[in-house]
Write an enzyme that holds these catalytic residues in place. Structure first.
Site, PDB file in Angstrom:
ATOM      1  N   CYS A   1       0.835  -1.199   0.000  1.00  0.00           N
ATOM      2  CA  CYS A   1       0.000   0.000   0.000  1.00  0.00           C
ATOM      3  C   CYS A   1       0.870   1.249   0.000  1.00  0.00           C
ATOM      4  O   CYS A   1       1.850   1.339   0.742  1.00  0.00           O
ATOM      5  CB  CYS A   1      -0.911  -0.023   1.230  1.00  0.00           C
ATOM      6  SG  CYS A   1      -1.955   1.454   1.381  1.00  0.00           S
TER       7      CYS A   1
ATOM      8  N   CYS B   1       1.161  24.281   3.982  1.00  0.00           N
ATOM      9  CA  CYS B   1       1.161  22.837   3.705  1.00  0.00           C
ATOM     10  C   CYS B   1       2.241  22.476   2.698  1.00  0.00           C
ATOM     11  O   CYS B   1       2.249  21.363   2.167  1.00  0.00           O
ATOM     12  CB  CYS B   1      -0.218  22.381   3.215  1.00  0.00           C
ATOM     13  SG  CYS B   1      -0.798  23.234   1.736  1.00  0.00           S
TER      14      CYS B   1
ATOM     15  N   GLU C   1     -11.502  34.874   0.580  1.00  0.00           N
ATOM     16  CA  GLU C   1     -11.336  33.595  -0.106  1.00  0.00           C
ATOM     17  C   GLU C   1     -11.619  33.799  -1.583  1.00  0.00           C
ATOM     18  O   GLU C   1     -12.250  34.779  -1.974  1.00  0.00           O
ATOM     19  CB  GLU C   1     -12.289  32.552   0.504  1.00  0.00           C
ATOM     20  CG  GLU C   1     -12.203  31.150  -0.039  1.00  0.00           C
ATOM     21  CD  GLU C   1     -10.796  30.590  -0.067  1.00  0.00           C
ATOM     22  OE1 GLU C   1     -10.234  30.523  -1.173  1.00  0.00           O
ATOM     23  OE2 GLU C   1     -10.263  30.223   0.997  1.00  0.00           O
TER      24      GLU C   1
ATOM     25  N   CYS D   1       1.043   5.170   3.120  1.00  0.00           N
ATOM     26  CA  CYS D   1       2.034   5.646   4.097  1.00  0.00           C
ATOM     27  C   CYS D   1       3.437   5.446   3.551  1.00  0.00           C
ATOM     28  O   CYS D   1       3.681   4.516   2.773  1.00  0.00           O
ATOM     29  CB  CYS D   1       1.914   4.887   5.417  1.00  0.00           C
ATOM     30  SG  CYS D   1       0.368   5.112   6.295  1.00  0.00           S
TER      31      CYS D   1
ATOM     32  N   ASP E   1      -3.268  31.316   5.263  1.00  0.00           N
ATOM     33  CA  ASP E   1      -3.346  29.847   5.201  1.00  0.00           C
ATOM     34  C   ASP E   1      -3.628  29.414   3.767  1.00  0.00           C
ATOM     35  O   ASP E   1      -4.735  28.992   3.425  1.00  0.00           O
ATOM     36  CB  ASP E   1      -4.441  29.344   6.151  1.00  0.00           C
ATOM     37  CG  ASP E   1      -4.570  27.834   6.153  1.00  0.00           C
ATOM     38  OD1 ASP E   1      -3.609  27.147   5.775  1.00  0.00           O
ATOM     39  OD2 ASP E   1      -5.650  27.329   6.519  1.00  0.00           O
TER      40      ASP E   1
END
Length: 467
Positions: free
Chosen positions: A88, A423, A331, A91, A385
């Site tokens: 998989c 991120c 936004e 991860c 953000d």
């Protein structure tokens, strides 16, 4: 050191791993300086590897044997994790101790800030980390009917492959979701639409487990009945079916269970309803800590005005409104702005202490200019953000205003503090370079947020102060 004390050279072909890259590959160097990326190898290890791709300056290899093991190497918890074919790909770091994962991500952040932005934070913030298992409340499972196996597979893709991994359990999603994987395989396998349902998207709330079925053709009455029966059978897990015939905007609830999909921010008394295809943080446990830290780092005074750039549904905006004198959320989507206004009104209703006056506006934040920036007015603090692309246009507009005073109207001043939630460490570093070297800011603090344990994803937070 005498000749007898000199360490023996490594056997020919052995490689010493110096670090991990952002894809969680071990990084080694050959004697001639050529870099070798080795999947599955950890810093400090001595390994041999099989090279399967060569370029002028680097090679890519797979791990063959570990001759000196890192003290951070652990036995993966999930039986589907590995380097073998069919493993998989959900991860990448289950073989690395959780503390080591956080430390390596912190190093990735610091390296990006320095090498890409020529910025060093004055203070390294303690890493935000939490549960490493059962944390993933959002996921996108691929669905594939494999005729050769006479089976339907539901899960993540195999490592470096377009094929769906044959998984029967998953330890990063909540236990009740892992327990649904085999029943979901059986369900899809029994449906008329066995060939035309390529994806099931998961979105967990406080009481609801939303499953979004992507279907390429209209579902038959029999299939609809089977979905309803599945939800009834798994009512204890809060299963709620949503149907998505085309793009995300076409999502609709199959049957109202009487429960709403939402998450909470208890520290601020905020409840955030959302649709299963909306962007919300994957890890609600870490999100609560992240929001609390961001608000604390902003150090807002009651009379101050705050702008929340890339505000989304109001994940940061509404908590900011519990501390500030006035808040503006911006936004890029009119639809999101409308939803943010609804969330604000809902959370403001009946509060003992009302939220601060808050406006929401739609702007294309990737086409920001100094003129548009000052038109939104002066603010004491900013929360930024952005998506993975970062906030380059916003940082550039702020830098232009700093370098050309004629662009600044009377009374406008830059925010004294910016808290930037990222991120993508590369775009954070790029924007940090602009803020520090061209906009007059200092990077006073930065640290990692382990939003995605066992993956190579690096979430981070940085603080910029203007004198």
């Amino acid at each position: 050191m005498t000749e007898k004390q000199l360490p023996a050279p490594h056997p020919e072909g052995w490689l010493e791993i110096e670090s991990l890259d952002i894809e969680a590959q071990g990084v080694a160097r050959r004697p001639d300086g050529k870099v070798v990326f080795i999947d599955g190898a950890l810093p400090g290890e001595l390994v041999t590897a099989n090279v399967h791709r060569k370029k002028n300056n680097w090679e890519q290899a797979s791990l063959v044997a570990v001759h000196r093991e890192s003290h951070l190497r652990v036995t993966p918890r999930c039986p589907h994790f590995g380097l073998h074919a069919g493993a998989c790909g959900g991860c990448k770091m289950q073989h690395l101790h959780e503390g080591g994962q956080v430390a390596i991500k912190q190093r990735v952040l610091e390296d990006n800030l320095w090498h890409l932005g020529k910025v060093r934070a004055d203070t390294i913030l303690p890493a935000i980390h939490g549960p490493a298992w059962g944390y993933r409340w959002r996921a996108r499972f691929s669905v594939r009917h494999v005729r050769k196996k006479e089976a339907v597979l539901v899960g993540f893709h195999e490592r470096k492959s377009r094929y769906v991994a044959d998984i029967r359990e998953c330890h990063v999603v909540p236990k009740h979701v892992s327990d649904l994987l085999l029943p979901l395989r059986a369900l899809i396998g029994s449906m008329d639409a066995i060939e035309t349902c390529p994806q099931i998207e998961l979105a967990c709330g406080e009481r609801v487990t939303a499953l979004v079925l992507r279907h390429l053709e209209p579902l038959s009455p029999g299939d609809i009945a089977k979905l309803r029966a599945f939800a009834t059978q798994h009512a204890a897990a809060g299963v709620q079916w949503w149907l998505q015939p085309k793009g995300p905007d076409t999502v609709r609830l199959l049957e109202d269970s009487g429960e709403e999909l939402d998450y909470t921010l208890p520290e601020f008394g905020i409840t955030m309803p959302f649709k299963p295809t909306d962007f919300t943080q994957v890890n609600p446990h870490i999100n609560r800590v992240l929001v609390d830290r961001a608000v604390r780092l902003l150090d807002i005074q009651p009379q101050e005005r705050v702008i929340d750039w890339f505000c989304g549904l109001g994940n940061f905006t509404l908590p900011l409104a519990t501390r500030a004198g006035e808040v503006l959320g911006i936004e890029g989507s009119e639809a999101l702005v409308a939803r943010s206004r609804e969330n604000y009104a809902r959370n403001n209703a009946g509060r003992p202490v009302p939220l601060a006056p808050t406006r929401f506006e739609a702007r294309n934040l990737f086409e920001m200019t100094p003129q548009l920036l000052v038109a939104d007015g002066r603010a004491d603090r900013w929360l930024v953000d952005p998506p993975r692309e970062g906030a380059f246009a916003l940082a550039k507009a702020l830098a232009d205003l700093h370098q050309d005073p004629s662009l600044r109207p009377a009374g406008w001043t830059p925010p004294r503090r910016i808290v930037y939630v990222s991120c993508n460490p590369a775009t954070l570093a790029r924007d940090a370079g602009l803020l520090v070297h061209q906009a007059g800011y200092a990077c006073s603090a930065a640290g990692v947020v382990n939003m995605f344990p066992h993956t190579a994803h690096v979430e981070s937070i940085a603080v910029f102060d203007h004198p």
